[in-house]
Structure formats: C-alpha cells, structure tokens
Design an enzyme around this catalytic site. Structure first.
Site, PDB file in Angstrom:
ATOM      1  N   HIS A  75       5.394  -5.202   9.010  1.00  0.00           N
ATOM      2  CA  HIS A  75       5.402  -6.579   9.522  1.00  0.00           C
ATOM      3  C   HIS A  75       5.637  -7.587   8.393  1.00  0.00           C
ATOM      4  O   HIS A  75       4.725  -8.323   8.015  1.00  0.00           O
ATOM      5  CB  HIS A  75       4.079  -6.871  10.237  1.00  0.00           C
ATOM      6  N   CYS A  80       0.872  -1.178   0.000  1.00  0.00           N
ATOM      7  CA  CYS A  80       0.000   0.000   0.000  1.00  0.00           C
ATOM      8  C   CYS A  80       0.910   1.229   0.000  1.00  0.00           C
ATOM      9  O   CYS A  80       2.138   1.108   0.113  1.00  0.00           O
ATOM     10  CB  CYS A  80      -0.851  -0.010   1.263  1.00  0.00           C
ATOM     11  N   GLU A 118       0.179  -0.695  16.426  1.00  0.00           N
ATOM     12  CA  GLU A 118      -0.609   0.490  16.064  1.00  0.00           C
ATOM     13  C   GLU A 118      -1.570   0.878  17.194  1.00  0.00           C
ATOM     14  O   GLU A 118      -1.766   2.065  17.484  1.00  0.00           O
ATOM     15  CB  GLU A 118      -1.405   0.213  14.771  1.00  0.00           C
ATOM     16  N   HIS A 177       3.571   1.764  11.689  1.00  0.00           N
ATOM     17  CA  HIS A 177       2.414   1.546  12.573  1.00  0.00           C
ATOM     18  C   HIS A 177       2.190   2.682  13.555  1.00  0.00           C
ATOM     19  O   HIS A 177       1.159   2.717  14.211  1.00  0.00           O
ATOM     20  CB  HIS A 177       2.618   0.230  13.341  1.00  0.00           C
ATOM     21  N   THR A 196      -6.270   0.559  11.670  1.00  0.00           N
ATOM     22  CA  THR A 196      -6.476   0.713  10.222  1.00  0.00           C
ATOM     23  C   THR A 196      -6.550  -0.617   9.461  1.00  0.00           C
ATOM     24  O   THR A 196      -6.964  -0.633   8.304  1.00  0.00           O
ATOM     25  CB  THR A 196      -5.309   1.520   9.608  1.00  0.00           C
ATOM     26  N   SER A 247       1.490  -9.901  10.694  1.00  0.00           N
ATOM     27  CA  SER A 247       0.872  -8.846   9.892  1.00  0.00           C
ATOM     28  C   SER A 247      -0.647  -8.934  10.014  1.00  0.00           C
ATOM     29  O   SER A 247      -1.281  -9.830   9.449  1.00  0.00           O
ATOM     30  CB  SER A 247       1.307  -9.006   8.427  1.00  0.00           C
ATOM     31  N   SER A 248      -1.216  -8.017  10.754  1.00  0.00           N
ATOM     32  CA  SER A 248      -2.655  -8.050  11.026  1.00  0.00           C
ATOM     33  C   SER A 248      -3.465  -8.100   9.722  1.00  0.00           C
ATOM     34  O   SER A 248      -4.352  -8.936   9.557  1.00  0.00           O
ATOM     35  CB  SER A 248      -3.040  -6.809  11.844  1.00  0.00           C
TER      36      SER A 248
HETATM   37  O1  0K2 Z   1      -1.290  -5.207   9.222  1.00  0.00           O
HETATM   38  P1  0K2 Z   1      -0.404  -4.687  10.262  1.00  0.00           P
HETATM   39  O2  0K2 Z   1      -0.981  -3.477  10.944  1.00  0.00           O
HETATM   40  O3  0K2 Z   1       0.016  -5.716  11.273  1.00  0.00           O
HETATM   41  O4  0K2 Z   1       0.931  -4.128   9.613  1.00  0.00           O
HETATM   42  P2  0K2 Z   1       1.761  -4.508   8.333  1.00  0.00           P
HETATM   43  O5  0K2 Z   1       1.670  -5.917   7.959  1.00  0.00           O
HETATM   44  O6  0K2 Z   1       3.137  -3.967   8.595  1.00  0.00           O
HETATM   45  O7  0K2 Z   1       1.094  -3.681   7.148  1.00  0.00           O
HETATM   46  C1  0K2 Z   1       1.281  -2.329   6.997  1.00  0.00           C
HETATM   47  C2  0K2 Z   1       0.334  -1.543   7.825  1.00  0.00           C
HETATM   48  C3  0K2 Z   1       1.055  -0.571   8.665  1.00  0.00           C
HETATM   49  C4  0K2 Z   1       0.135   0.416   9.287  1.00  0.00           C
HETATM   50  O8  0K2 Z   1      -1.038   0.474   9.111  1.00  0.00           O
HETATM   51 FE1  SF4 Z   2      -0.918   0.839   4.452  1.00  0.00          FE
HETATM   52 FE2  SF4 Z   2      -1.441   0.842   7.064  1.00  0.00          FE
HETATM   53 FE3  SF4 Z   2      -1.306   3.117   5.729  1.00  0.00          FE
HETATM   54 FE4  SF4 Z   2      -3.316   1.436   5.290  1.00  0.00          FE
HETATM   55  S1  SF4 Z   2      -2.875   2.555   7.173  1.00  0.00           S
HETATM   56  S2  SF4 Z   2      -2.159   2.596   3.748  1.00  0.00           S
HETATM   57  S3  SF4 Z   2      -2.284  -0.541   5.519  1.00  0.00           S
HETATM   58  S4  SF4 Z   2       0.375   1.652   6.049  1.00  0.00           S
END
Ligand code: 0K2
Ligand code: SF4
Length: 332
Positions: free
Chosen positions: A56, A27, A141, A89, A179, A237-238
C-alpha cells in the site's frame, strides 16, 4: 547575543532537531514483494499483472507501473494465459481457484508472516474453533485470512465490536489478528474478549508482526519528545496510519501522515522545535530522505536517531520465481 540587522538574536535552526526513528520503512515482507515484481519483469518481460497494490504505497505502485506492472483489483481483469502476482497482503483460497480457472500462472508474494496467520486459521477451523479475527473490516489482509475459513471466522474490528460478538461454544474460541494493527488497541480488544469469553485461546505466537511492533515502539519513544511527528506512508496503509495514532497516544502534540515532502504544510512547523520522523513498512527510504531535505531547508538540520530495535530478518523470494512460468503456460 545582540541582534543586528543581518544577525538575528536566535539563529534560524537554533534548538531545532529531527528525531529519526529506527527501524522505519521497508520490512522483510515488503522488500521481498517489491523485488519479486522487479524480478518477474526481468525474467518474463512486461506486462506482469499484480492483483491489488503489491504494497500500500503510491510511490512504489507508480514506480512499478512505469517498469511494466499492471495493477488490477480482480483476477477476472487479468487476460487468460498471463502471469499474475498476488500482493504481500495475501489472498483467500478462492482467488487461487479463480486464477487456475483462467489458466493464469501465479506468483504468490504474500508475506510469510501473513501466511502463518492463514495456517493458524486453517488449523483452528479444522479443530472446529470459532475464530475471532481482530482486524479492519474490508482490509485486503483480513479478506484473505477470513477466506481461509469463512464459516468459522468472525471479524472483530476493535474494542467497540466486542459486545456484539457471538460464538457457538465458549469453550472453543481463539483470537487471531491482522499483522499490521496497533498493539495497544489489539490488547484492549483481547482484554474485553477475555472478559466475555474467559476460555478464549490466544494464538501460538504474535500475529502482529515484528516490523509493525518495532515501528510502533520507536514512534512511542520519540512521541513524547516531539512537538510534531511526520509519518511517511500512504493513506490506505494500515500500519502507517497506526503510527500516527501511536505517536499521538504517546504524547506528540501533532502528527500527520504524508506520502512525501510535497504534502507537508509549512504551517505545521509553527512553534515546533522537535520533529519526529518515521515511515510505514511499505515506504521506500528515498521518500524519508526527501522529507529530511525539506526539513533541513526549514531550519531542521540536526538529526538524532531514535533506535528502538535491530532488524535483520529477510525472506527468500517466492518459489515460483525459480520456475519457468512461461514454459508452463505454453505447455498447458
Ligand atoms: O499496513 P497494511 O497492511 O495496509 O499494508 P502495507 O502498507 O502494504 O504494508 C505492508 C504490509 C503487508 C502485509 O502485511
Ligand atoms: Fe511486513 Fe506485513 Fe510481513 Fe509484517 S506481515 S513483515 S508488515 S509484509
């Protein structure tokens, strides 16, 4: 077709196909955070300290480590006078204070969409609301967002938590969220909260971000048609974990989360003709390409794209990368 010794009745790949989700993978917030680490390494040289995994994903973390990033969990682990980056995060204000106290130069790679939720928390806390933060207890987060107004925030980790939620004044309650949650489960939590607190206020705009939502819509579209869904992503990774749940909820017979092709078990393919493939928001596409190659080697050569949305959003790099942090550290 009649079978002969060297020509089987059904060719190996007959009817086998892969449904490839679009959008999937990186993203805008992840892209920005990963580039920020690379730029900081280019600009200042190694090491660059990063508090918490920048995103993550095992592969991303290992790759950046090889380039000179050092990942730590606590600000106290960063040597005084160094540069430290905060992960996508987000962090609580106290972490900024800890960094300042250690004379660290900071680069904040918090996704702007996470920062938006922090701002909402600050605003509602200022207006003395009780804030019900829907999210996973202990997730980075959620720790960061709750740290904006700990005395006003209660974490609600799914619908089962609702009966125990208590507020000071039922006419001043708002819900916010992490998020990267499941949209459907969050709505279920909100419905239950609304039954309990009819005056519950909703956030001004969606807290579950566009990328999380789009990846879930795509996996839902393929879920019903797939015998097996493979989600590429790391276990912590959520948003990636949610994609497995959403696939199963949409009717996929089976779904698995893998860090890469090496984790796929060939037995998962028994009796499977349609494989759905997607990846979480923290996953570089090279890992999906590896899975496609592996599937092709197992007779799944036909690939159809399941397009759920067009994404064009991008974020500018953290503003601190436009300053000379080494000079600032030297001057202090
Ligand atoms: O899905 P998660 O919040 O665990 O994080 P990542 O897998 O690192 O994905 C990017 C989202 C980071 C923040 O929203
Ligand atoms: Fe990516 Fe997290 Fe930002 Fe959504 S909130 S755009 S998943 S980094």
């Amino acid at each position: 077709m009649t079978a002969t010794p060297d020509q089987p009745a059904t060719p190996a790949g007959a009817g086998k196909r892969v449904l490839l989700a679009s959008p999937r993978g990186y993203c805008a917030g992840v892209d920005r955070a990963v580039i920020a680490v690379e730029k900081a390494l280019e600009q200042y040289g190694a090491p660059i300290y990063v508090r918490h995994e920048i995103v993550h994903n095992k592969y991303v973390v290992k790759t950046l480590e090889k380039k000179g990033a050092i990942f730590v969990e606590e600000t106290a682990e960063v040597p005084e006078g160094s540069i430290v980056m905060f992960s996508a995060h987000g962090v609580a204000p106290v972490v900024h204070e800890e960094a300042a106290a250690r004379n660290l130069a900071t680069i904040d790679a918090t996704c702007p969409l996470v920062t938006k939720v922090h701002r909402e928390a600050v605003r509602y806390a200022k207006d003395d609301f009780d804030i019900l933060l829907i999210g996973h207890e202990g997730h980075e987060e959620v720790i960061g967002t709750s740290g904006e107004a700990p005395e006003h925030i209660t974490i609600v980790d799914g619908p089962a938590d609702v009966p125990d939620v208590k507020v000071r004044d039922e006419s001043k309650v708002v819900w916010l969220s992490q998020t990267t949650l499941s949209v459907d489960e969050t709505m279920e939590t909100v419905d239950r909260l609304k039954e309990k607190f009819p005056q519950l206020v909703s956030p001004p705009s969606d807290d579950i971000c566009y990328a999380t939502q789009n990846r879930q819509i795509a996996v839902k579209q393929m879920g019903a048609a797939a015998d097996l869904v493979i989600v590429v992503g790391s276990k912590n990774s959520s948003n990636s974990v949610r994609l497995v749940e959403v696939a199963l909820g949409a009717g996929a017979r089976d779904a698995h989360l893998v860090d890469g092709a090496e984790e796929i078990d060939a037995a998962w393919l028994d009796g499977v003709t349609t494989v759905g493939l997607t990846s979480g928001a923290s996953v570089p596409d090279v890992l999906v390409e590896g899975v496609l190659e592996w599937l092709s080697g197992h007779g799944f050569e036909d690939v159809e794209i399941v397009k759920a949305a067009e994404e064009s959003i991008t974020f500018s790099l953290p503003k601190e990368l436009r300053r000379d942090l080494r000079a600032e550290l030297g001057a202090s």
